[in-house]
Design an enzyme around this catalytic site. Structure first.
Site, mmCIF file in Angstrom:
data_model
loop_
_atom_site.group_PDB
_atom_site.id
_atom_site.type_symbol
_atom_site.label_atom_id
_atom_site.label_comp_id
_atom_site.label_asym_id
_atom_site.label_seq_id
_atom_site.Cartn_x
_atom_site.Cartn_y
_atom_site.Cartn_z
ATOM 1 N N HIS A 87 -1.092 3.361 -4.917
ATOM 2 C CA HIS A 87 -0.822 4.789 -5.119
ATOM 3 C C HIS A 87 0.531 5.061 -4.491
ATOM 4 C CE1 HIS A 87 -1.437 5.382 -0.863
ATOM 5 N NE2 HIS A 87 -2.526 4.648 -0.965
ATOM 6 N N ASP A 134 -10.262 -2.488 6.562
ATOM 7 C CA ASP A 134 -9.675 -1.352 5.841
ATOM 8 C C ASP A 134 -9.843 -1.540 4.326
ATOM 9 O OD1 ASP A 134 -8.426 1.082 5.637
ATOM 10 O OD2 ASP A 134 -6.410 0.344 6.064
ATOM 11 N N HIS A 171 2.278 7.866 5.931
ATOM 12 C CA HIS A 171 1.403 8.950 6.395
ATOM 13 C C HIS A 171 1.976 9.614 7.638
ATOM 14 C CE1 HIS A 171 -2.107 8.944 3.834
ATOM 15 N NE2 HIS A 171 -2.190 7.633 3.886
ATOM 16 N N SER A 222 -6.950 4.550 -1.159
ATOM 17 C CA SER A 222 -6.829 3.096 -1.306
ATOM 18 C C SER A 222 -8.159 2.431 -1.662
ATOM 19 C CB SER A 222 -6.292 2.478 -0.014
ATOM 20 O OG SER A 222 -4.974 2.903 0.203
ATOM 21 N N ASP A 240 0.845 -1.197 0.000
ATOM 22 C CA ASP A 240 0.000 0.000 0.000
ATOM 23 C C ASP A 240 0.881 1.248 0.000
ATOM 24 O OD1 ASP A 240 -1.983 2.083 0.751
ATOM 25 O OD2 ASP A 240 -3.274 0.334 0.994
ATOM 26 N N THR A 292 -8.227 -1.760 1.373
ATOM 27 C CA THR A 292 -7.627 -2.676 0.397
ATOM 28 C C THR A 292 -8.163 -4.107 0.536
ATOM 29 O OG1 THR A 292 -5.709 -1.229 0.378
ATOM 30 C CG2 THR A 292 -5.431 -3.386 -0.630
ATOM 31 N N ASP A 345 2.060 2.270 3.669
ATOM 32 C CA ASP A 345 1.251 3.494 3.567
ATOM 33 C C ASP A 345 1.032 4.145 4.927
ATOM 34 O OD1 ASP A 345 -0.889 5.237 2.185
ATOM 35 O OD2 ASP A 345 -2.026 4.248 3.760
HETATM 36 ZN ZN LIG Z 1 -2.910 6.120 2.531
#
Ligand SMILES: [Zn+2]
Ligand SMILES: *[C@@H]1O[C@H](CO)[C@@H](O)[C@H](O)[C@H]1NC(C)=O
Ligand SMILES: *[C@@H]1O[C@H](CO)[C@@H](O)[C@H](O)[C@H]1NC(C)=O
Ligand SMILES: *[C@@H]1O[C@H](CO)[C@@H](O)[C@H](O)[C@H]1NC(C)=O
Ligand SMILES: *[C@@H]1O[C@H](CO)[C@@H](O)[C@H](O)[C@H]1NC(C)=O
Ligand SMILES: *[C@@H]1O[C@H](CO)[C@@H](O)[C@H](O)[C@H]1NC(C)=O
Ligand SMILES: *[C@@H]1O[C@H](CO)[C@@H](O)[C@H](O)[C@H]1NC(C)=O
Ligand SMILES: *[C@@H]1O[C@H](CO)[C@@H](O)[C@H](O)[C@H]1NC(C)=O
Ligand SMILES: *[C@@H]1O[C@H](CO)[C@@H](O)[C@H](O)[C@H]1NC(C)=O
Ligand SMILES: *[C@@H]1O[C@H](CO)[C@@H](O)[C@H](O)[C@H]1NC(C)=O
Ligand SMILES: *[C@@H]1O[C@H](CO)[C@@H](O)[C@H](O)[C@H]1NC(C)=O
Ligand SMILES: *[C@H]1O[C@@H](CO)[C@H](O)[C@@H](O)[C@@H]1NC(C)=O
Ligand SMILES: CC(=O)N[C@H]1CO[C@H](CO)[C@@H](O)[C@@H]1O
Length: 651
Positions: A487, A279, A445, A220, A171, A281, A441
């Site tokens: 992403h 979540d 963040h 996501s 991710d 994904t 990910d």
């Molecule tokens: Zn994210």
């Protein structure tokens, strides 16, 4: 670019502003979902949503009431347009009405003057197009105004070429992050690496574009929708196009790769993630909702398919491994579950073995479905499980008893066990596993680059172990392995930092002298001091806290303090709000020896954000050739569906 947009705005009024949209993908007042340019797999189920908008105020207001008499037709190729009810041999859907509001731009938002839109709508549920080729869908409203949508049913080979697919998703993972991970975990001599990442050894490399359907930066949920359904969508949407109605569950759905694989071939599905399992994904494989935060309903959809809606014959994945116990345990213990049910009980009643720790995981039966939930919230990070283990001591036990979750598996243990269970249970039908390294990910963040790179290295280690395991089971040749991301994040390495020097300085400006760029960047010390054997064999850094660290990061950040050192006390919290408003400032407890670096993000952002970059796709196994080159995120769905032979030209 910005000035061009601004000029256009002055000329044509607020409706061309792009911060807010009346409804993404619907620039006119007549909306068709799936919209123009949608591609379909032959036989894939989808819903159609039509909306006619009557703006009551604002720049688009035209004094009309919403049209209840709109019509909708479909034409195949250059053929005649046919009433959709005839075309799909269904009954006319009932007319729905609602209002919604939106802001035309930031000035309207500041002024609190929303635009109100009155809507008429119809939804055709569970449609499918079987014949490959072009179709034109036409909505006619307001006495003859038309919206056309060109749809394409891709003409894909129906012969199955792979028995199994394993889709690894890092991710938020970019090529820059892979490069940095390689630097800290692999030994180089005179600019030549002595070992490679497992990803580096895949035969086929592609690049996928991750844009949303209606914004160029994705989240996501939206990107998982593209990867799993072949349809691009809107931020926060899982397996649906976003309509304008209030309900997060009535948006038009698109069948996912997991649902198709089960319905069409009887193939078995496994879902593995280091995130809380509801979540985006993992969720997007079975959930269909406009709002990714409907966590309880997402968990129910894993088990029961689409909540309250007959769609496919989905009966739950064989394997569901991850975190997020709060969506499972009894509400009496603080669980936040769908309809206040105990989802451990719900899964157990459907024959699942329930696993709460790595010991139980390793001993679990291979012939029985398994639900493994190993912690409240997101799973512990590799760095905390392996190096800073004191950070595991939190009240996150998956049972809900508020004890710590000390015995958590990693992505590798979960993925290998998923392969064992799916191999044992799927027989000749084959399996599809999605395995997500979610906290690349999550730690990006938090600007916690050490933890993010640790997660990335764990993903690479998992891929390596997966290949070895498939080989030992004699399944490598019949398994397509894909490694990709959904992403990016702004991240790169621009040099190194002498942390000893930085910590010894007393002014922010002097601390910045500790940064070495170009020739002063030197060499990576992560693998070169400490335990060499460990770093060479296993490919994680031997030393996470060297004197010379990475000068890493990038632009879109909140205010923060940087000392470029590993955060030993657990995942980083760079910015906190210190007023009543969500107005974020440097967290005084973070990176105390560092210097303040002001961010560029809006004040209500407390963390880094996703970025525009294309992300890599590594492919190995049957059909690997479909994944080379530069293409769109949706092409990954079509590639997997083609390789699994999922297209169907007849009902
Ligand atoms: Zn994210
Ligand atoms: C389409 O067909 C349905 C059912 O036969 C009918 O109710 C509806 O009026 C038709 N619409 C148009 C535009 O012909
Ligand atoms: C429609 O007809 C034109 C001219 O005959 C042809 O070029 C075009 O490909 C056709 N379109 C479709 C979708 O069949
Ligand atoms: C739309 O809003 C108006 C005024 O706010 C209200 O009178 C009307 O009933 C609403 N229509 C629908 C379909 O909800
Ligand atoms: C919205 O449309 C409905 C039905 O046409 C109408 O009764 C209602 O007054 C409209 N609302 C507004 C605010 O114009
Ligand atoms: C359609 O035309 C009729 C008759 O001219 C008019 O009364 C009505 O308002 C029009 N409806 C729309 C939605 O433009
Ligand atoms: C499903 O139906 C139940 C019972 O009617 C209802 O309470 C629940 O809100 C519905 N869930 C969704 C996601 O629509
Ligand atoms: C692991 O979970 C099992 C139940 O599945 C439990 O009996 C055991 O005590 C747990 N072990 C640890 C170390 O938490
Ligand atoms: C599960 O399968 C693996 C081989 O893939 C085997 O090593 C392991 O012993 C099996 N576990 C059980 C509990 O049968
Ligand atoms: C180095 O790593 C090896 C392999 O993991 C381990 O057996 C050994 O104890 C480690 N040595 C030191 C000094 O940490
Ligand atoms: C820079 O960051 C500090 C600490 O968060 C904050 O007090 C200050 O207002 C920021 N300056 C700007 C220009 O945003
Ligand atoms: C869905 O379930 C699988 C597994 O039981 C079957 O193999 C499929 O044939 C079935 N599909 C349909 C359309 O019923
Ligand atoms: C929006 C928000 O999170 N506000 C909080 C900011 O922090 C203060 C004090 O710590 C809280 O009271 C606010 O609720």
């Amino acid at each position: 670019m910005a000035s061009v947009v601004f000029a256009a705005l002055l000329l044509s009024g607020a409706c061309s502003a792009q911060t807010f949209q009346r409804l993404g993908t619907c620039p006119t007042l007549g909306c068709i979902f799936p919209p123009d340019q949608a591609d379909f797999l032959a036989g894939q189920y989808f819903d159609i949503r039509l909306e006619v908008h009557a703006p009551i105020n604002g720049s688009e207001a035209n004094g009309k009431l919403p049209d209840p008499d709109f019509t909708f037709t479909i034409a195949k190729g250059n053929g005649t347009a046919v009433n959709a009810t005839e075309f799909f041999n269904t009954s006319e859907p009932k007319l729905e009405r609602w209002n919604f509001t939106w802001y035309e731009d930031l000035f309207a938002k500041d002024a609190g003057t929303p635009s109100v839109v009155n809507v008429t709508s119809k939804a055709y549920r569970k449609a499918a197009l079987y014949e490959p080729g072009e179709y034109t869908a036409t909505l006619t409203y307001n006495n003859g105004t038309k919206t056309h949508a060109s749809w394409l049913v891709r003409d894909l080979c129906q012969v199955r070429k792979t028995k199994n697919v394993i889709l690894f998703i890092g991710d938020g993972m970019t090529t820059n992050m892979i490069t940095a991970a390689r630097l800290i975990a692999h030994k180089a001599i005179n600019g030549r690496y002595q070992t490679k990442m497992m990803m580096d050894q895949f035969p086929v490399l592609g690049h996928q574009m991750t844009h949303s359907i209606d914004s160029f930066i994705t989240d996501s949920a939206n990107s998982a929708t593209a990867l799993y359904t072949g349809h691009k969508s809107t931020v926060n949407a899982l397996g649906v196009y976003a309509d304008s109605s209030k309900s997060p569950f009535d948006d038009p759905k698109i069948e996912t790769i997991a649902e198709l694989f089960w319905r069409i071939t009887g193939g078995h599905v496994g879902i593995v993630s280091t995130a809380f399992i509801a979540d985006a994904t993992p969720a997007a494989l079975t959930a269909h909702t406009r709002d990714r935060a409907q966590y309880g309903a997402v968990v129910d959809s894993f088990l029961n398919g689409i909540t309250n809606y007959t769609w496919t014959n989905w009966t739950g994945p064989d394997v569901l491994f991850g975190g997020g116990a709060e969506q499972f345990y009894d509400p009496k213990l603080g669980g936040k579950t769908y309809l206040n049910k105990n989802y451990y009980t719900e899964f157990a009643n459907k024959g699942y073995q329930i696993l709460w720790n790595n010991t139980a995981l390793s001993k679990a039966k291979n012939d029985t479905k398994a639900l493994g939930i190993f912690t409240v919230s997101n799973m512990a990070k590799w760095l905390d499980r392996n190096v800073y283990t004191a950070n595991l001591n939190q009240s996150l036990s998956p049972s809900g008893d508020k004890k710590p979750a000390l015995d958590q598996p990693g992505l590798k243990e979960m993925t290998l066990k998923a392969i064992d269970i799916l191999s044992a249970r799927s027989g000749e039908k084959g399996f599809f596993i999605m395995s997500e390294a979610a906290s690349i990910d999550k730690m990006m963040h938090a600007l916690d680059y050490d933890r993010a790179l640790g997660e990335l290295l764990e993903l690479d280690d998992t891929i390596k172990a997966t290949i070895a395991h498939l080989k030992s089971l004699n399944k490598l040749k019949e398994t397509l392995i894909l490694v990709t991301a959904d992403h990016g994040h702004g991240f790169d390495v621009m040099g190194s930092v002498d942390t000893k020097y930085l910590n010894a300085q007393s002014t922010d400006r002097k601390k910045r002298s500790a940064i070495g760029t170009y020739q002063n960047s030197g060499l990576s010390q992560y693998a070169m001091t400490g335990n060499l054997t460990y770093s060479e064999g296993v490919h994680f850094p031997a030393n996470w806290d060297p004197r010379y660290t990475l000068f890493s990061g990038l632009g879109a950040d909140p205010d923060r303090r940087e000392n470029y050192q590993v955060h030993k006390d657990g995942p980083r919290v760079p910015a906190i709000n210190i007023t009543e408003a969500a107005d974020y400032y440097v967290n005084p407890k973070d990176a105390k020896t560092g210097f303040i670096a002001n961010g560029t993000l809006p004040m209500n952002d407390d963390q880094g954000v996703h970025s525009l970059t294309d992300v890599p796709v590594f492919a190995m196994g049957p059909c690997q050739e479909l994944f080379g080159g530069v293409y769109n995120s949706i092409d990954i769905f079509f590639g997997m569906a083609e390789c699994l032979g999922l297209g169907r030209r007849h009902a």
